[in-house]
Design a protein around this motif. Structure first.
Motif, PDB file in Angstrom:
ATOM      1  N   ASP A 224    -104.233  86.324  87.534  1.00  0.00           N
ATOM      2  CA  ASP A 224    -104.922  85.882  86.926  1.00  0.00           C
ATOM      3  C   ASP A 224    -104.732  86.512  85.287  1.00  0.00           C
ATOM      4  O   ASP A 224    -104.627  87.666  86.085  1.00  0.00           O
ATOM      5  CB  ASP A 224    -106.273  85.975  87.069  1.00  0.00           C
ATOM      6  CG  ASP A 224    -107.705  84.916  86.500  1.00  0.00           C
ATOM      7  OD1 ASP A 224    -106.982  84.572  85.826  1.00  0.00           O
ATOM      8  OD2 ASP A 224    -108.471  85.028  87.023  1.00  0.00           O
ATOM      9  N   LYS A 225    -104.599  86.122  84.327  1.00  0.00           N
ATOM     10  CA  LYS A 225    -105.049  87.255  83.448  1.00  0.00           C
ATOM     11  C   LYS A 225    -105.866  88.020  83.330  1.00  0.00           C
ATOM     12  O   LYS A 225    -106.963  87.999  84.025  1.00  0.00           O
ATOM     13  CB  LYS A 225    -105.005  86.606  81.860  1.00  0.00           C
ATOM     14  CG  LYS A 225    -104.318  85.444  81.611  1.00  0.00           C
ATOM     15  CD  LYS A 225    -104.451  85.234  80.323  1.00  0.00           C
ATOM     16  CE  LYS A 225    -103.733  83.788  80.295  1.00  0.00           C
ATOM     17  NZ  LYS A 225    -102.131  83.945  79.903  1.00  0.00           N
TER      18      LYS A 225
ATOM     19  N   LYS B 201     -99.794  87.442  80.189  1.00  0.00           N
ATOM     20  CA  LYS B 201    -100.587  87.981  81.886  1.00  0.00           C
ATOM     21  C   LYS B 201    -101.858  89.076  81.399  1.00  0.00           C
ATOM     22  O   LYS B 201    -102.615  88.956  81.859  1.00  0.00           O
ATOM     23  CB  LYS B 201     -99.579  88.486  83.065  1.00  0.00           C
ATOM     24  CG  LYS B 201    -100.793  88.691  83.980  1.00  0.00           C
ATOM     25  CD  LYS B 201     -99.997  88.119  85.375  1.00  0.00           C
ATOM     26  CE  LYS B 201    -100.718  89.545  86.455  1.00  0.00           C
ATOM     27  NZ  LYS B 201    -100.602  88.824  87.964  1.00  0.00           N
TER      28      LYS B 201
ATOM     29  N   CYS C 152    -110.728  84.919  79.732  1.00  0.00           N
ATOM     30  CA  CYS C 152    -110.061  86.015  81.209  1.00  0.00           C
ATOM     31  C   CYS C 152    -110.966  86.999  81.832  1.00  0.00           C
ATOM     32  O   CYS C 152    -112.064  86.728  81.146  1.00  0.00           O
ATOM     33  CB  CYS C 152    -109.577  87.458  79.755  1.00  0.00           C
ATOM     34  SG  CYS C 152    -108.968  88.480  81.052  1.00  0.00           S
TER      35      CYS C 152
END
Lengths: 301, 572
Positions: free
Chosen positions: B392-393, B442, B459
């Motif tokens: 995930d970011k 990322k 995010c």
């Protein structure tokens, strides 16, 4: 006075635009479900697109320019669908012309615009109608020269009940020029009759009232009708205003002794300004703006 | 309310009437004269009928209905925002303090009110005063969300040229702007970040007080920062005399600076001028927030450096106290050493240059030597490891430029895509970095929360590489991702190096005050108080330097936490 507020659905807006563009002489050049393209004559173009400098340039340099095409979508679906089509068509067209390497980077296909309440274009059309739709002089389509005509002055207006809130109504009053009779909701009564323009000299001989008298009658009637209505809203607005004015006065009275003498006039001016602003904001009043006037010939029943 | 059909009463006098008809009458006479010459438009009647429709479509109907709701496109205001807009116009008569907690959408509420007044013709000239950094953002939001043709002020003439102008208070209060702004009859005045008007002796307050206006909105998340009197100052702008003059207010309402005499009575009086939506009242529900401390153990070399720095700090601290020297560099060094040796190097370098005694130079040189011996950086390694496990970011926050640069370097070396984010970036660059992060990268490595308006709701992961010693800055960090519009649960990881001050700070903020579990804004009262926040920094250093054992330091931090908790309880 009105049963339902107009132009709240996409369908109504489409019908409205169709009628508008027909009336101003802008032809439909493309039509699909929920979507229209109109070609604008120059005068309409000037009213609906906001680019005075462009027109100054065009006219001073005597340019021949392509007429503007308005691409109006009325539903989200039509908006997506037609934008896609416009993109594809423009790309196919561009490929035929063998673009070099750089040109595709500047390639911008035309896009449709979504007509919604509060959209730029609809607001421009309102403004255009405020100018173009002010006056009329008409008789029923079915009228034959042999039958007698009764001339009426129609006054259409907005009535605004104002304090720090506002509520508006549309009033239409008809004043009969041959006997002085007054009819309320006049526009609602005649709107269903199909009308044609007519030379006002037709009515010249049947007028008992002068125009000036007719206006006076109409205005007096509206003032009387308004006076007969309840205005509790205005009473409570006035009370609120007085309470607040009292507060402001007390406040400045209480601080004034501590203000140095040379600054006193400034503080007093500030107080006057705040009182004036309060009155402008909360003071109850009724504003009547006459928006349209028409001479309407009706056949005697 | 329905203005025209309220209870029937014959005896109410009619308010003054004003007619707007003369001009049209003259034009109508001219129209008829032309028509008599046969000059009639074939489409006149259709245009006339269409104009009736256009007029009716624009009427300001029953006030219960908000016209604005039909006129916005592409977003749906939240129920509490609509409720607030309605309340401000109908009950507060267009003069109010909008004091929602951070992130509940005060801008949206103000936009709704502005647009409604524009649609109803109650306002034409509107002035929005904001901090300079928010001018463009306000302008954009009003144009895009509300289709209000707002212009960002550019020069002296902007104030009069456009109907809706957004400008900065700092500009407006300077000549030649000041005279221009004060000479326009504004219908609606909106002041954002209105806590800057808390003192009636300031230029800010005096400027706003002299701008002519009918309706006025003051926006602030912290209507009271230190003193109840600040509230009185704001109210004097809105409704002079509403709570008496300042002496009357003080004697009727104020017990001590921060405590009202009769909270219930004050609250009811305030409800006539202020609206405050709070998350805890169910204004909105946000997805869950998961918070975890990530324990770390320093390597042998790192430990040697840390201990040596502590010794150095204690010695310096006592010396500087005796000589009345500044302890500020020490606070900085203490915080930096918790972040990374790289960050600490910056301050050590500076101290070296300013060192006046040879011993001092020797001490610092020794510290720098120890720093250079470090080969593995435990914290950075940990972050890399965590990022590897995350698909995930993620935002990584640090307080220091040096740490940021080093992190970016290490991330790139590891092949992890990352962009920096700093307070010093210009607006455009901030937006660009944000977009890059949203679309391609990322990791975002940020040294500050980016100020208002940088929203990163896409995010859901945040690593606090080091923690600010200031709860307000921490709240701003969290607010970047855990705010309105966040649809998923968010994860916050706090790095906590064992047997260092950092572990205690994490414990204080995370476990003791349970800062992370509090809904954002619950702490408004505390974090909005600058003296409290800056005091904390001083206190922590003092406690760290004067405690004889780790246990004693922990004890002191806990006592501070208890006091803070009690204060929150008293004030909410």
């Amino acid at each position: 006075m009105m049963s339902q507020v107009p132009l709240r659905t996409a369908e109504e807006r489409l019908t409205f635009c169709e009628a508008y563009f027909t009336a101003v002489g802008a032809p439909v050049v493309y039509a699909t479900d929920g979507y229209r393209e109109y070609e604008l004559p120059r005068d309409v173009d000037k009213e609906l697109t906001d680019r005075p400098y462009y027109w100054m340039w065009v006219e001073q340099t005597h340019q021949e320019v392509q007429p503007t095409i308005l691409r109006l979508a009325f539903t989200e679906d039509a908006f997506e669908r037609e934008n896609q089509r416009l993109r594809e068509e423009a790309r196919a067209e561009a490929e035929k012309q063998n673009l070099n390497d750089i040109q595709p980077m500047f390639f911008r296909p035309p896009t449709a615009e979504l007509v919604t309440l509060g959209s730029f274009r609809l607001d421009k059309m309102y403004a255009s109608l405020d100018k173009r739709g002010q006056f009329a002089c008409v008789v029923p389509q079915s009228w034959k020269e042999t039958s007698a005509l009764v001339p009426w002055l129609m006054m259409n207006m907005t009535v605004s009940y104002r304090c720090d809130l506002v509520e508006q109504q549309f009033w239409s009053v008809g004043v009969c020029l041959s006997n002085g009779q007054i009819v309320e909701r006049f526009y609602d009564i005649i709107r269903k009759i199909s009308m044609k323009p007519e030379n006002p000299s037709r009515f010249a001989d049947v007028k008992a009232l002068t125009m000036v008298q007719a206006f006076q009658r109409g205005q007096t009637h509206v003032a009387q009708a308004l006076a007969a209505r309840p205005h509790d809203w205005a009473v409570s607005a006035q009370q609120r205003l007085e309470r607040e004015l009292q507060q402001v006065r007390l406040y400045y009275q209480s601080i004034l002794p501590d203000v140095p003498d040379n600054e006193k006039p400034l503080v007093q001016a500030e107080q006057k300004r705040k009182e004036r602003e309060l009155a402008e904001r909360s003071g109850p009043r009724i504003d009547i703006v006459v928006k349209q006037l028409a001479l309407v010939g009706l056949m005697e029943r | 309310m329905n203005l025209s059909t309220t209870k029937y009463n014959h005896f109410t006098p009619m308010p003054p009437l004003s007619w707007h008809v003369e001009e049209l009458r003259t034009a109508f006479t001219a129209y008829l004269e032309k028509a008599a010459l046969g000059n009639l438009g074939a489409a006149d009647w259709s245009l006339f009928s269409l104009a009736v429709t256009a007029t009716q479509a624009r009427l300001a109907g029953d006030f219960e209905e908000l016209l604005v709701l039909e006129h916005i496109q592409g977003f749906t205001p939240l129920p509490h925002q609509i409720q607030t807009a309605r309340h401000v116009m109908q009950e507060l008569h267009g003069r109010a303090i909008l004091a929602d907690e951070v992130g509940l959408g005060k801008t949206i509420e103000a936009g709704l009110i502005m647009k409604e007044y524009l649609l109803r013709g109650l306002a034409r000239k509107i002035l929005v005063l904001t901090p300079a950094s928010l001018v463009l953002q306000w302008t954009r939001e009003l144009n895009e969300k509300f289709r209000i043709p707002a212009y960002a002020q550019k020069n002296e003439w902007s104030w009069t040229q456009a109907d809706v102008v957004v400008g900065s208070l700092d500009t407006a209060k300077r000549e030649p702007h000041k005279s221009t702004v004060s000479s326009v009859q504004w219908d609606l005045l909106v002041v954002d970040e209105a806590h800057k008007l808390k003192n009636s002796k300031t230029k800010n307050w005096q400027m706003v007080n002299q701008i002519p206006n009918k309706f006025m909105l003051l926006l602030t998340a912290t209507p009271i920062q230190n003193d109840l009197k600040e509230l009185h100052t704001l109210i004097t702008l809105l409704k002079p005399g509403h709570l008496g003059n300042s002496q009357e207010f003080a004697s009727h309402h104020v017990k001590s600076a921060r405590l009202p005499r009769d909270p219930v009575q004050l609250k009811s009086q305030l409800s006539n001028v202020m609206i405050r939506n709070r998350r805890m009242d169910g204004a909105t529900t946000l997805p869950k927030r998961h918070v975890a401390a990530v324990p770390l153990y320093l390597s042998r070399e790192e430990r040697m450096l840390y201990d040596a720095v502590q010794q150095f700090l204690k010695r310096e601290y006592n010396e500087r106290l005796e000589n009345k020297g500044s302890v500020l560099p020490l606070i900085t060094l203490q915080r930096e050493i918790c972040s990374s040796p790289y960050a600490a190097m910056v301050t050590m370098d500076r101290m070296m240059k300013r060192a006046q005694s040879e011993t001092m130079k020797v001490h610092i040189a020794h510290l720098m030597e120890l720093a250079q011996q470090i080969t593995t950086y435990t914290k950075v390694e940990k972050v890399l490891e965590m990022l590897d496990d995350m698909d995930d970011k993620c935002i990584v926050f640090t307080e220091y430029r040096a740490t940021q640069d080093f992190l970016l370097y290490m991330l790139r070396k590891r092949g992890i895509s990352a962009v920096p984010f700093r307070g010093g970036f210009k607006r455009g660059k901030k937006d660009w970095m944000k977009d890059l992060f949203a679309q391609k990268m990322k990791v975002l490595v940020a040294t500050e929360s980016g100020g208002e308006g940088i929203n990163l709701q896409f995010c859901h992961q945040m690593i606090n590489f080091d923690l600010p010693w200031n709860p307000m800055r921490l709240e701003q960090r969290i607010g970047r991702i855990h705010r309105l519009g966040q649809e998923k649960e968010v994860y916050i990881h706090n790095l906590a190096t064992k047997d260092t001050i950092e572990a205690h700070i994490v414990e204080l903020l995370q476990e003791k005050i349970r800062m992370f579990e509090m809904v954002i804004g619950e702490l408004d009262y505390i974090v909005g108080d600058p003296t409290l926040a800056s005091k904390l920094e001083d206190n922590i250093l003092e406690w760290a330097m004067t405690s004889n054992s780790d246990e004693e330091l922990r004890e002191k931090l806990h006592r501070y936490g208890d006091a803070l908790l009690q204060q929150i309880e008293e004030n909410t």
